[in-house]
Scaffold this motif. Sequence first.
Motif, short mmCIF file in Angstrom:
data_model
loop_
_atom_site.label_atom_id
_atom_site.label_comp_id
_atom_site.label_asym_id
_atom_site.label_seq_id
_atom_site.Cartn_x
_atom_site.Cartn_y
_atom_site.Cartn_z
N UNK A 124 21.95 -9.67 -21.93
CA UNK A 124 22.14 -10.03 -23.34
C UNK A 124 23.47 -9.51 -23.86
N UNK A 125 23.79 -8.27 -23.51
CA UNK A 125 25.04 -7.67 -23.96
C UNK A 125 26.25 -8.43 -23.43
N UNK A 126 26.23 -8.77 -22.16
CA UNK A 126 27.34 -9.47 -21.55
C UNK A 126 27.50 -10.89 -22.09
N UNK A 127 26.39 -11.56 -22.37
CA UNK A 127 26.45 -12.92 -22.88
C UNK A 127 26.99 -12.98 -24.31
N UNK A 128 26.84 -11.89 -25.02
CA UNK A 128 27.32 -11.84 -26.40
C UNK A 128 28.75 -11.29 -26.50
N UNK A 184 0.84 -1.21 0.00
CA UNK A 184 0.00 0.00 0.00
C UNK A 184 0.87 1.25 0.00
N UNK A 185 0.53 2.20 -0.87
CA UNK A 185 1.23 3.47 -0.92
C UNK A 185 0.36 4.48 -1.64
N UNK A 186 0.78 5.75 -1.65
CA UNK A 186 0.04 6.74 -2.42
C UNK A 186 0.44 6.64 -3.89
N UNK A 187 -0.35 7.26 -4.77
CA UNK A 187 -0.11 7.14 -6.20
C UNK A 187 1.18 7.77 -6.68
N UNK A 188 1.69 8.77 -5.95
CA UNK A 188 2.94 9.42 -6.34
C UNK A 188 4.11 8.44 -6.16
N UNK A 189 4.18 7.86 -4.96
CA UNK A 189 5.24 6.89 -4.67
C UNK A 189 5.07 5.64 -5.54
N UNK A 190 3.83 5.16 -5.65
CA UNK A 190 3.58 3.94 -6.39
C UNK A 190 3.94 4.04 -7.86
N UNK A 191 3.64 5.17 -8.47
CA UNK A 191 3.94 5.33 -9.89
C UNK A 191 5.45 5.38 -10.13
N UNK A 192 6.18 6.05 -9.24
CA UNK A 192 7.64 6.08 -9.34
C UNK A 192 8.21 4.68 -9.17
N UNK A 193 7.70 3.95 -8.18
CA UNK A 193 8.17 2.58 -7.95
C UNK A 193 7.93 1.70 -9.17
N UNK A 194 6.70 1.74 -9.69
CA UNK A 194 6.34 0.89 -10.81
C UNK A 194 7.23 1.15 -12.02
N UNK A 195 7.39 2.42 -12.38
CA UNK A 195 8.19 2.74 -13.56
C UNK A 195 9.67 2.46 -13.33
N UNK A 196 10.14 2.65 -12.11
CA UNK A 196 11.54 2.34 -11.81
C UNK A 196 11.79 0.84 -11.91
N UNK A 197 10.85 0.05 -11.37
CA UNK A 197 11.00 -1.41 -11.42
C UNK A 197 10.93 -1.92 -12.86
N UNK A 198 10.02 -1.38 -13.65
CA UNK A 198 9.92 -1.78 -15.06
C UNK A 198 11.20 -1.43 -15.81
N UNK A 199 11.72 -0.23 -15.55
CA UNK A 199 12.96 0.20 -16.21
C UNK A 199 14.14 -0.65 -15.78
N UNK A 200 14.20 -0.98 -14.50
CA UNK A 200 15.30 -1.80 -13.98
C UNK A 200 15.27 -3.20 -14.59
N UNK A 201 14.07 -3.76 -14.72
CA UNK A 201 13.94 -5.09 -15.33
C UNK A 201 14.46 -5.09 -16.76
N UNK A 202 14.12 -4.03 -17.51
CA UNK A 202 14.59 -3.91 -18.90
C UNK A 202 16.11 -3.73 -18.94
N UNK A 203 16.62 -2.94 -17.98
CA UNK A 203 18.06 -2.71 -17.92
C UNK A 203 18.83 -4.01 -17.72
N UNK A 204 18.40 -4.80 -16.73
CA UNK A 204 19.09 -6.06 -16.46
C UNK A 204 18.96 -7.03 -17.63
N UNK A 205 17.81 -7.05 -18.28
CA UNK A 205 17.61 -7.93 -19.42
C UNK A 205 18.55 -7.56 -20.56
N UNK A 206 18.61 -6.27 -20.87
CA UNK A 206 19.49 -5.81 -21.96
C UNK A 206 20.96 -5.98 -21.60
N UNK A 207 21.29 -5.71 -20.33
CA UNK A 207 22.68 -5.84 -19.90
C UNK A 207 23.12 -7.30 -19.94
#
Length: 351
Positions: free
Chosen positions: A260-264, A235-258
């Motif tokens: 792939x890059x390292x494996x290649x 539970x959180x307010x929408x300001x904190x929650x939206x930042x968390x959600x977008x940060x987590x989504x961005x971090x997941x993409x970062x690790x996925x791309x990173x």
Amino acid sequence: MGTSNGAKSRIAVDAMGSDLGPAEIVAAAKLALGEFRDLSPITLVGNEAVLKPLVAEAGLSGNENVSIFHASEVITMDDKPLMAIKRKKDASMIRAIELVKAGEAGAAVSCGNTGCLVGAGILKLRTLDGIDRAALAPVIPRANGHFILIDAGANPEAKPDHLVHNAILGTHFCRMELGVEKPRVGLLTIGTEEGKGNALIAETHESLKRIGDLINYVGPVEGFQVFCDEVDVVVCDGFVGNICLKSWESLAKFFSNELKSQLKANPVRMAGAVLAKGAFNALRNRIKPERYGGAPLLGLRGNLIKAHGSANRQALKNAFHDASEMIKIDLNHRIEADIARANEAIQRVVV
């Protein structure tokens, strides 16, 4: 084609709001109707001249579980919420929500502009008795399962009562979506010790303790705890929650791309990647957003689901299924009863 009998059980789909176009929406409808035999009928809301050929191409013409409701306008991602709601009265998103309001559909699903969807949902459907603000509740992966984040952006300036309501909304949705009978509810803050956090957190914490017969409140939780198997509803307010959600989504993409890059980076790593392909595929399936196709806007007098703008047919298929389940279990009726009891408990202390 228009709406048919049993209108309240129908799902009104904004067929024009997807980044991938209406063809993806129609393809998702075909997938959903084919996989979920008890799925509620679907009404595609949008330009009939565009949708009718797509429905025919998908082999859905004449299917009693698919209909088209014509809407001549489209709300874009660049539209400002209040201006779009006021000026684009025949937009597919607006008409889909109005079908729910009129009782011609039991739920609406849209991939469109989040601000417009939240604004139109609140203005057209209104909130349930006892609730002042609606809340977005996406499902997010964690160790050994998933958790509900609420609010993810609908109400950025929350009061303690709003967060208490979020806890109840999240608890009911978690039972439906994740099958957790007694969801563990945590209040997101900067420390678990008594007195940590701001005034909003302190007052909300005390209120949540007072409604322990309605929710399974486990206390304040910090950011590093939410991905452990410690809470089912955050539970959180929408300001904190939206930042968390977008940060987590961005971090997941970062690790996925990173990764792939390292494996290649060299042949040895590439060979290892081939051997570990099964593990990588399992990880991708574990965290991919398609598993849960959208976030419901909870607390309204009607079921409304916000799918991601770029959601593919697999994600949308699951969003349609969620909408159908929300209609069948009458989620809002159950929520209203608990909200009334929570408000009474809080009011007793205030008085």
